[in-house]
Design an enzyme around this catalytic site. Sequence first.
Site, mmCIF file in Angstrom:
data_model
loop_
_atom_site.group_PDB
_atom_site.id
_atom_site.type_symbol
_atom_site.label_atom_id
_atom_site.label_comp_id
_atom_site.label_asym_id
_atom_site.label_seq_id
_atom_site.Cartn_x
_atom_site.Cartn_y
_atom_site.Cartn_z
ATOM 1 N N ARG A 133 0.861 -1.181 0.000
ATOM 2 C CA ARG A 133 0.000 0.000 0.000
ATOM 3 C C ARG A 133 0.893 1.225 0.000
ATOM 4 O O ARG A 133 1.945 1.246 0.660
ATOM 5 C CB ARG A 133 -0.928 0.030 1.232
ATOM 6 N N GLU B 234 -3.751 7.015 -4.864
ATOM 7 C CA GLU B 234 -3.858 6.398 -6.177
ATOM 8 C C GLU B 234 -5.023 7.085 -6.881
ATOM 9 O O GLU B 234 -6.146 7.022 -6.396
ATOM 10 C CB GLU B 234 -4.138 4.899 -6.081
ATOM 11 N N HIS C 90 -1.357 -0.293 -10.277
ATOM 12 C CA HIS C 90 -1.892 -1.290 -9.339
ATOM 13 C C HIS C 90 -2.318 -2.548 -10.092
ATOM 14 O O HIS C 90 -3.440 -3.044 -9.938
ATOM 15 C CB HIS C 90 -3.075 -0.707 -8.553
#
Length: 340
Positions: free
Chosen positions: A251, A279, A298
């Site tokens: 993360r 993000e 991602h």
Amino acid sequence: MTEPTPGRRPRAALAMSPDVASAVLEPESRAALDALCDLAPAVLEDFTTRAARAVLADTELLITGWGCPPLDDDLLRAAPRLRAVVHTAGSVRGHVTDACWDRGVEVSSAAAANAVPVAEYTLAMILLTGKRVLESAREYRATRTRADGLHTPRTVGNHRRTVGILSASLIGRRVIELLRPHDVDVLLHDPYVDEAEAARLGVRGVGLAELFRLSDTVSVHAPLLPETRGLVSRGLIGSMKPGAVLINTARGAVLDQGALTDAALAGRIRAVLDVTDPEVLPHDHPLWDCEHVLITPHLAGSQGNEWCRLADTAVSEVARWASGEGFLHPVRRERLAFLA
């Protein structure tokens, strides 16, 4: 809580975004689930509608996915017969609440299946960055001239490279396993792994500061918890070897992104970031144009045909539960603090 009756098909429902259901659960997977359960035809993404409440009243098993609403007290009142949750993705933190654990709902996750592509991505990036493939390809494209390989610095290559793994999570352990055939030295920092277990994993356990100071590549696999937010601090990043690589597939907030940005812009370290905080980064963020940083959207987790692995895991877990065997990949309440 009452166990399922072997031979009787439990009442089940899908709880996720309809788009997720279409992507992850192909017709073959739906058919397999329908053969195991009395599966409601609708995909539930809102538990408050009249139609959803009618389905939930008899539901014993929820098959969840990305986009599933929280399984809170209100949901449990609407689903008094709910006994189990099978999640078709990794983390259950976003939807399994304390209310589920308090009731004794059994929970399974496809986290082990989702760990496979993340570990594969990580291995690929460790090897590519060790060989400086991206930089060499960029230079080759610009010059259209092959460099003299005899002048390659000794810092290029993967022979006896030191790789540091931050956290022996499912993914971290899979990365360690994938690294075994390669001629690298693997260090591990995980406060819950003792010396004996580290030896069984084939790694050397070290302190956090030592991991960053000694490693040529550090790969981050720690879950985002209050105590791990900003864990990879400015001091740790500053202690890394010149030209070392920091890989993050966990993360974004586990890293001090400001410190990482400063170090990468200065050319001190290199980075591969499959996750950032936030993000997506703002359009004018300097990391976008930093030649020492590769940012991917991602994508390390399951994508495309890798979703089949998630679906197969979910179908297998439903079959085990419906037959009374119990889950192969249970999620325990007491282990949540250690999971992503």
